[in-house]
Design a protein around this motif. Structure first.
Motif, short mmCIF file in Angstrom:
data_model
loop_
_atom_site.label_atom_id
_atom_site.label_comp_id
_atom_site.label_asym_id
_atom_site.label_seq_id
_atom_site.Cartn_x
_atom_site.Cartn_y
_atom_site.Cartn_z
N ILE A 1 -1.98 9.97 4.07
CA ILE A 1 -2.53 8.62 3.89
C ILE A 1 -1.55 7.58 4.40
O ILE A 1 -1.92 6.65 5.13
CB ILE A 1 -2.88 8.38 2.41
N ASP A 2 -0.28 7.71 4.03
CA ASP A 2 0.72 6.72 4.45
C ASP A 2 0.93 6.71 5.96
O ASP A 2 1.01 5.66 6.57
CB ASP A 2 2.05 6.97 3.74
N TRP B 1 1.48 15.47 -2.68
CA TRP B 1 2.38 14.78 -1.76
C TRP B 1 1.95 14.92 -0.30
O TRP B 1 2.20 14.04 0.51
CB TRP B 1 3.82 15.24 -1.97
N THR C 1 1.07 3.95 -3.08
CA THR C 1 0.74 5.38 -3.00
C THR C 1 1.91 6.24 -3.48
O THR C 1 1.69 7.27 -4.11
CB THR C 1 0.36 5.79 -1.57
N VAL D 1 0.84 -1.20 0.00
CA VAL D 1 0.00 0.00 0.00
C VAL D 1 0.87 1.25 0.00
O VAL D 1 0.62 2.19 -0.77
CB VAL D 1 -0.96 -0.01 1.22
N ILE E 1 -0.65 12.23 0.06
CA ILE E 1 0.01 10.92 0.10
C ILE E 1 0.69 10.70 1.44
O ILE E 1 0.60 9.62 2.04
CB ILE E 1 1.01 10.78 -1.06
N LEU F 1 1.81 6.08 -7.25
CA LEU F 1 0.75 6.95 -7.74
C LEU F 1 1.13 8.42 -7.61
O LEU F 1 0.78 9.26 -8.45
CB LEU F 1 -0.56 6.68 -7.01
N GLY F 2 1.86 8.75 -6.56
CA GLY F 2 2.32 10.12 -6.37
C GLY F 2 3.30 10.55 -7.45
O GLY F 2 3.25 11.68 -7.94
#
Length: 90
Positions: free
Chosen positions: A79-80, A73, A51, A47, A76, A54-55
């Protein structure tokens, strides 16, 4: 005599302080952090790497405006971090 005693006491104190400073980072490194705990489960690593991938893609496709890239960013990163902290609690 007192000078040599003071020097010996200072050396002992210096040695103890140095040992304490060496022991603290070693103890902190031994504790599992959120990234290490997340990497223990393969799903979490996928995951996070997904991400980031995708970033990179979103950055390549984004307009040249710096604020858009910062928003991408920032999202991201949040989320991370949220995902890694949730994985640590499990």
């Amino acid at each position: 005599m007192s000078d040599s005693l003071d020097a010996r006491v200072r050396d002992e104190i210096d040695d103890q302080v140095a040992e304490a400073f060496d022991a603290y980072p070693a103890d902190r490194l031994a504790e599992p952090g959120p990234l290490r705990a997340a990497l223990a489960t393969k799903r979490s690593a996928k995951v996070v790497l997904g991400t980031i991938g995708l970033g990179v893609l979103a950055t390549a496709l984004a307009p040249t405006d710096v604020t858009v890239v910062c928003w991408i960013w920032g999202a991201i990163a949040s989320i991370d971090v949220t995902f890694l902290l949730a994985a640590r609690r499990r």
